[in-house]
Design an enzyme around this catalytic site. Sequence first.
Site, PDB file in Angstrom:
ATOM      1  N   LYS A 181      12.384  32.020  79.181  1.00 22.02           N
ATOM      2  CA  LYS A 181      13.259  32.882  79.963  1.00 22.02           C
ATOM      3  C   LYS A 181      14.066  33.747  79.027  1.00 22.02           C
ATOM      4  O   LYS A 181      14.242  33.326  77.874  1.00 22.02           O
ATOM      5  CB  LYS A 181      14.178  32.079  80.882  1.00 22.02           C
ATOM      6  CG  LYS A 181      14.989  30.949  80.235  1.00 22.02           C
ATOM      7  CD  LYS A 181      15.779  31.202  78.987  1.00 22.02           C
ATOM      8  CE  LYS A 181      16.896  32.198  79.022  1.00 22.02           C
ATOM      9  NZ  LYS A 181      17.527  32.393  77.661  1.00 22.02           N
ATOM     10  N   TYR A 266      21.203  31.629  83.618  1.00 21.52           N
ATOM     11  CA  TYR A 266      21.242  30.240  84.106  1.00 21.52           C
ATOM     12  C   TYR A 266      22.140  30.140  85.341  1.00 21.52           C
ATOM     13  O   TYR A 266      21.852  29.376  86.264  1.00 21.52           O
ATOM     14  CB  TYR A 266      21.764  29.293  83.017  1.00 21.52           C
ATOM     15  CG  TYR A 266      20.774  29.096  81.896  1.00 21.52           C
ATOM     16  CD1 TYR A 266      19.818  28.085  81.965  1.00 21.52           C
ATOM     17  CD2 TYR A 266      20.772  29.915  80.776  1.00 21.52           C
ATOM     18  CE1 TYR A 266      18.903  27.903  80.955  1.00 21.52           C
ATOM     19  CE2 TYR A 266      19.867  29.740  79.754  1.00 21.52           C
ATOM     20  CZ  TYR A 266      18.927  28.737  79.844  1.00 21.52           C
ATOM     21  OH  TYR A 266      18.005  28.558  78.849  1.00 21.52           O
TER      22      TYR A 266
HETATM   23  P1  NAD Z   1      14.950  32.961  67.331  1.00 20.57           P
HETATM   24  O1  NAD Z   1      15.570  34.215  66.822  1.00 20.57           O
HETATM   25  O2  NAD Z   1      15.454  31.694  66.760  1.00 20.57           O
HETATM   26  O3  NAD Z   1      13.367  33.008  67.094  1.00 20.57           O
HETATM   27  C1  NAD Z   1      12.615  34.161  67.351  1.00 20.57           C
HETATM   28  C2  NAD Z   1      11.301  34.057  66.590  1.00 20.57           C
HETATM   29  O4  NAD Z   1      10.554  35.247  66.859  1.00 20.57           O
HETATM   30  C3  NAD Z   1      11.489  33.976  65.083  1.00 20.57           C
HETATM   31  O5  NAD Z   1      10.603  33.037  64.558  1.00 20.57           O
HETATM   32  C4  NAD Z   1      11.120  35.367  64.617  1.00 20.57           C
HETATM   33  O6  NAD Z   1      10.592  35.396  63.308  1.00 20.57           O
HETATM   34  C5  NAD Z   1      10.069  35.777  65.627  1.00 20.57           C
HETATM   35  N1  NAD Z   1       9.906  37.220  65.730  1.00 20.57           N
HETATM   36  C6  NAD Z   1       8.714  37.855  65.727  1.00 20.57           C
HETATM   37  N2  NAD Z   1       8.894  39.170  65.811  1.00 20.57           N
HETATM   38  C7  NAD Z   1      10.215  39.396  65.842  1.00 20.57           C
HETATM   39  C8  NAD Z   1      11.013  40.562  65.903  1.00 20.57           C
HETATM   40  N3  NAD Z   1      10.459  41.791  65.969  1.00 20.57           N
HETATM   41  N4  NAD Z   1      12.350  40.411  65.886  1.00 20.57           N
HETATM   42  C9  NAD Z   1      12.915  39.188  65.856  1.00 20.57           C
HETATM   43  N5  NAD Z   1      12.213  38.034  65.805  1.00 20.57           N
HETATM   44  C10 NAD Z   1      10.853  38.150  65.795  1.00 20.57           C
HETATM   45  O7  NAD Z   1      15.081  32.990  68.915  1.00 20.57           O
HETATM   46  P2  NAD Z   1      15.024  31.771  69.900  1.00 20.57           P
HETATM   47  O8  NAD Z   1      16.400  31.323  70.172  1.00 20.57           O
HETATM   48  O9  NAD Z   1      14.027  30.783  69.446  1.00 20.57           O
HETATM   49  O10 NAD Z   1      14.532  32.518  71.253  1.00 20.57           O
HETATM   50  C11 NAD Z   1      13.166  32.755  71.547  1.00 20.57           C
HETATM   51  C12 NAD Z   1      12.976  32.847  73.061  1.00 20.57           C
HETATM   52  O11 NAD Z   1      13.393  31.619  73.641  1.00 20.57           O
HETATM   53  C13 NAD Z   1      13.800  33.926  73.753  1.00 20.57           C
HETATM   54  O12 NAD Z   1      13.079  34.428  74.850  1.00 20.57           O
HETATM   55  C14 NAD Z   1      15.018  33.163  74.260  1.00 20.57           C
HETATM   56  O13 NAD Z   1      15.624  33.773  75.397  1.00 20.57           O
HETATM   57  C15 NAD Z   1      14.409  31.844  74.618  1.00 20.57           C
HETATM   58  N6  NAD Z   1      15.377  30.740  74.536  1.00 20.57           N
HETATM   59  C16 NAD Z   1      15.396  29.834  75.538  1.00 20.57           C
HETATM   60  C17 NAD Z   1      16.251  28.752  75.474  1.00 20.57           C
HETATM   61  C18 NAD Z   1      16.196  27.702  76.525  1.00 20.57           C
HETATM   62  O14 NAD Z   1      17.091  26.873  76.575  1.00 20.57           O
HETATM   63  N7  NAD Z   1      15.168  27.674  77.348  1.00 20.57           N
HETATM   64  C19 NAD Z   1      17.125  28.626  74.397  1.00 20.57           C
HETATM   65  C20 NAD Z   1      17.071  29.558  73.370  1.00 20.57           C
HETATM   66  C21 NAD Z   1      16.189  30.619  73.459  1.00 20.57           C
END
Ligand code: NAD
Length: 437
Positions: A181, A266
């Site tokens: 999400k 949420y």
């Molecule tokens: P994050 O920044 O920690 O990770 C993002 C990943 O994407 C990294 O490994 C990064 O290298 C990669 N990536 C590839 N291309 C990229 C670009 N152009 N710019 C930036 N990063 C790039 O983020 P996250 O917190 O892991 O979030 C990822 C997804 O998960 C999002 O959609 C976020 O909304 C969702 N999320 C959901 C929850 C939940 O509780 N369900 C919690 C956190 C995040």
Amino acid sequence: MSFEIPSLSRRNLIRTGSAGLLTAVAAPAIIGVANAATGPALPGPSPLDTGKVEGGKVEFPNWRGEADRPSPAPPAPLPPDQRVGFAIVGLGRLSLEQILPAFAECKKARAVALVSGSPEKAKLVAAQHGISDSAVYDYQDFDRIADNPQIQAVYVVLPNGMHREYVTRAAKAGKHVLCEKPMANNSAEARDMIAACDQAGVKLMIAYRCQYEPYNRETIQRMRSGELGAARFIEATNTQVMGPADQWRFKKALAGGGALPDIGLYCLNTARAITGEEPVEVFARIFNPDGDPRYREVEETIGFMLRFPSGTIANCSSSYGAHESKDLRVRAEKGWINLENAFAYEGQELRVAHREGKAESIERLRLPQRNQFALEIDHMATCVKENRVPHTPGQEGLQDHIVMEALYESARTMAPVSLAAVGELDATRGPEPRQEG
Ligand code: NAD
């Protein structure tokens, strides 16, 4: 008394036959061996001690008295080769801190492949999680997942603005998709993703983990049961304090928006899940601190109100600039529900109040601890194995985008925005998830 195991010579094997051999070998293990070292023979176990195997599960009778909660049934994980194999796309914080560890608690799913743009990180993570080097892909050769039959589903955990591309490519590769999400950056992208998965004949589920989390589910069920009467107000808050500017969450092309799609979502999704209805009118105000470069493209703070057709009003607050709080309250005709840490990964505390004669009763519920990511992933695996519609399919994600777009319009015009009425309850959700494994 001593007990001698017959020697397993060829002659003895033939003489005892297999049944006799089993008895002869198993007997000492069951009734114990008395000798100088072990003392007198111990009593054998009762059926209450050993339990039994039924329907492919080990079951134990309740060993506790009526007054106590029975202990939860032992997990019944599927053997690894029968589980649904997932490729995890994106090795950021959520994947490494929550999702990959949650696979260890899954009963029907296993991580079989990784997709990452960082070879060194991917190699290390693959080794840590027992994933073979040959099942590590980068973003360019992602489409080769089509040739890997171990991968049945793809879990897209990339910045929001990348979801459409990777969901569409996964569908084209013939894989089912679980997508984080918010589903996308906007409703147009969400519609494309639904169409791509429909066209490819694969399932699409949006990872609304709270709809699988036991305390949130209990709250929804309590309100749906009618025991507390109709909900007048839902109050939902999701705030946290953000750090440095150089991260994708502050770039509109990658995030779609600020606090609203990331964490305010949420509040919106839970209010919709509690009522089962869709809002017919919404109102929002946004605040951005002056001169903060992080909030040039996305919002820091949003307050919004949703009016549901049955009269329930949801007041929601979300901000990237207020100390972490993730709470939910429902104020209903005959009581209230207070769920602390409703949207957090752990630490949920549920209290339910109602009248008890002359007293106000405040009940505090303690539910068995479950990993909500594992429950959500296992639900997707069940849907794949049993060809079922996920409880939170693409339509559920699309509907949130439609409401969020109305909220942004309201904030821009400073006026309430009306939305088309949806008659049916739970119009965008699939069947209720079963308690998995
Ligand atoms: P994050 O920044 O920690 O990770 C993002 C990943 O994407 C990294 O490994 C990064 O290298 C990669 N990536 C590839 N291309 C990229 C670009 N152009 N710019 C930036 N990063 C790039 O983020 P996250 O917190 O892991 O979030 C990822 C997804 O998960 C999002 O959609 C976020 O909304 C969702 N999320 C959901 C929850 C939940 O509780 N369900 C919690 C956190 C995040």
